[in-house]
Design a protein around this motif. Structure first.
Motif, PDB file in Angstrom:
ATOM      1  N   LEU A  33       5.279  14.891 -14.660  1.00  0.00           N
ATOM      2  CA  LEU A  33       4.644  14.024 -14.897  1.00  0.00           C
ATOM      3  C   LEU A  33       5.048  12.652 -13.780  1.00  0.00           C
ATOM      4  O   LEU A  33       3.872  12.371 -13.573  1.00  0.00           O
ATOM      5  N   ARG A  34       6.070  12.806 -12.821  1.00  0.00           N
ATOM      6  CA  ARG A  34       6.355  11.548 -11.526  1.00  0.00           C
ATOM      7  C   ARG A  34       5.505  12.331 -10.650  1.00  0.00           C
ATOM      8  O   ARG A  34       4.614  11.803  -9.883  1.00  0.00           O
ATOM      9  N   GLU A  35       4.770  13.457 -10.684  1.00  0.00           N
ATOM     10  CA  GLU A  35       4.185  13.764  -9.339  1.00  0.00           C
ATOM     11  C   GLU A  35       2.833  13.206  -9.601  1.00  0.00           C
ATOM     12  O   GLU A  35       2.122  12.786  -8.808  1.00  0.00           O
ATOM     13  N   TRP A  36       2.149  13.252 -11.095  1.00  0.00           N
ATOM     14  CA  TRP A  36       1.126  13.204 -11.233  1.00  0.00           C
ATOM     15  C   TRP A  36       1.196  11.595 -11.240  1.00  0.00           C
ATOM     16  O   TRP A  36      -0.358  10.966 -10.067  1.00  0.00           O
ATOM     17  N   SER A  37       2.030  10.901 -11.229  1.00  0.00           N
ATOM     18  CA  SER A  37       2.342   8.700 -10.973  1.00  0.00           C
ATOM     19  C   SER A  37       1.642   9.374 -10.038  1.00  0.00           C
ATOM     20  O   SER A  37       1.165   8.095  -9.812  1.00  0.00           O
ATOM     21  N   ASP A  38       2.953   9.576  -8.935  1.00  0.00           N
ATOM     22  CA  ASP A  38       3.028   9.531  -7.952  1.00  0.00           C
ATOM     23  C   ASP A  38       1.716   9.157  -7.188  1.00  0.00           C
ATOM     24  O   ASP A  38       1.353   7.868  -6.146  1.00  0.00           O
ATOM     25  N   GLU A  39       0.394  10.324  -7.099  1.00  0.00           N
ATOM     26  CA  GLU A  39      -0.118  10.175  -6.826  1.00  0.00           C
ATOM     27  C   GLU A  39      -1.688   9.631  -7.567  1.00  0.00           C
ATOM     28  O   GLU A  39      -2.252   8.708  -6.714  1.00  0.00           O
ATOM     29  N   TRP A  40      -1.997   9.399  -9.214  1.00  0.00           N
ATOM     30  CA  TRP A  40      -2.643   8.780  -9.848  1.00  0.00           C
ATOM     31  C   TRP A  40      -2.436   7.546  -9.913  1.00  0.00           C
ATOM     32  O   TRP A  40      -3.673   7.191  -9.903  1.00  0.00           O
ATOM     33  N   ILE A  41      -1.427   6.533  -9.836  1.00  0.00           N
ATOM     34  CA  ILE A  41      -0.274   5.602 -10.175  1.00  0.00           C
ATOM     35  C   ILE A  41      -0.054   4.640  -9.103  1.00  0.00           C
ATOM     36  O   ILE A  41      -0.804   4.032  -8.490  1.00  0.00           O
ATOM     37  N   PHE A  42       1.005   5.328  -8.572  1.00  0.00           N
ATOM     38  CA  PHE A  42       1.272   4.690  -7.205  1.00  0.00           C
ATOM     39  C   PHE A  42       0.086   4.880  -6.099  1.00  0.00           C
ATOM     40  O   PHE A  42       0.160   4.259  -5.463  1.00  0.00           O
ATOM     41  N   GLY A  43      -0.214   5.779  -5.669  1.00  0.00           N
ATOM     42  CA  GLY A  43      -0.592   6.566  -4.858  1.00  0.00           C
ATOM     43  C   GLY A  43       0.036   7.070  -3.709  1.00  0.00           C
ATOM     44  O   GLY A  43       1.059   6.753  -3.563  1.00  0.00           O
ATOM     45  N   ARG A  44      -0.572   7.821  -2.818  1.00  0.00           N
ATOM     46  CA  ARG A  44       0.605   8.348  -2.085  1.00  0.00           C
ATOM     47  C   ARG A  44       1.292   7.808  -0.883  1.00  0.00           C
ATOM     48  O   ARG A  44       0.015   7.050  -0.102  1.00  0.00           O
ATOM     49  N   GLY A  45       2.655   8.144  -0.638  1.00  0.00           N
ATOM     50  CA  GLY A  45       2.523   7.011   0.408  1.00  0.00           C
ATOM     51  C   GLY A  45       3.551   6.207  -0.029  1.00  0.00           C
ATOM     52  O   GLY A  45       3.647   5.025   0.271  1.00  0.00           O
ATOM     53  N   ASN A  46       2.645   6.016  -1.770  1.00  0.00           N
ATOM     54  CA  ASN A  46       4.472   4.590  -2.487  1.00  0.00           C
ATOM     55  C   ASN A  46       4.992   5.369  -3.213  1.00  0.00           C
ATOM     56  O   ASN A  46       5.220   4.426  -4.120  1.00  0.00           O
ATOM     57  N   GLU A  47       5.301   6.583  -3.195  1.00  0.00           N
ATOM     58  CA  GLU A  47       6.169   6.593  -4.376  1.00  0.00           C
ATOM     59  C   GLU A  47       7.742   6.386  -4.476  1.00  0.00           C
ATOM     60  O   GLU A  47       7.687   6.338  -2.903  1.00  0.00           O
ATOM     61  N   PRO A  48       7.837   5.806  -5.741  1.00  0.00           N
ATOM     62  CA  PRO A  48       8.927   5.360  -5.918  1.00  0.00           C
ATOM     63  C   PRO A  48      10.171   6.481  -6.177  1.00  0.00           C
ATOM     64  O   PRO A  48      11.341   5.743  -5.654  1.00  0.00           O
ATOM     65  N   LEU A  49       9.864   7.700  -5.583  1.00  0.00           N
ATOM     66  CA  LEU A  49      11.257   8.090  -5.975  1.00  0.00           C
ATOM     67  C   LEU A  49      10.903   9.785  -4.816  1.00  0.00           C
ATOM     68  O   LEU A  49       9.432  10.078  -5.648  1.00  0.00           O
TER      69      LEU A  49
END
Length: 161
Positions: free
Chosen positions: A96-112
């Motif tokens: 879930l976190r990886e999906w959000s990192d890619e599709w919500i935050f975008g690569r390079g903007n991961e909060p964790l």
């Protein structure tokens, strides 16, 4: 408005959703992975109402995801600890976190970022791997009724004309 129940659904995802409950539940489990153990830890971290947190923790204990352990402090003090069943949710949370990192935050903007404690390197992205080591995509998969499939499940897997 009451929550839809999935307890009678012959589907692994539906049954998992029934055991987990709602969005608060995965956040509580996430916090347990990060070290939260006591009611107050979860309450402070999440800003969740006491009655909702109480219900969710009870639900997690009833479903064997947490153990409620009396820590023997003055009065009744409990900790909530992940069981093996609860720890088995780690890949779900990571996915879930990886999906959000890619599709919500975008690569390079991961909060964790998840790092390997031993090497200090970033943990590679989860992927489905075939027995021969190939990375699998959805196009490589075919659903097949399992030993617990109901007639309804089998019908649902039959191609429609």
């Amino acid at each position: 408005m009451s929550r839809t129940r999935f307890g009678d659904m012959n589907c692994g995802i539906g049954q998992a959703l029934e055991a987990l409950g709602d969005w608060w539940t995965l956040l509580i489990v996430r916090d347990a992975f990060f070290g939260a153990r006591r009611f107050g830890d979860f309450e402070r971290s999440l800003g969740i109402a006491k009655n909702i947190l109480t219900a969710r923790l009870q639900h997690l204990v009833e479903h064997g995801i947490f153990d409620k352990v009396d820590i023997g402090a003055a009065g009744q003090r409990f900790e909530y600890r992940l069981t093996d069943k609860g720890e088995a949710l780690l890949p779900v949370l990571i996915a879930l976190r990886e999906w959000s990192d890619e599709w919500i935050f975008g690569r390079g903007n991961e909060p964790l970022l998840m790092m390997d404690r031993k090497t200090g390197k970033r943990v590679p992205k989860l992927r489905l791997i075939a027995a021969d080591g190939r990375t699998l995509s959805f196009a490589d998969l075919v659903p097949k009724p399992g030993p617990g499939a109901t007639k309804e499940t089998i019908r649902g897997l039959t191609p429609r004309r």
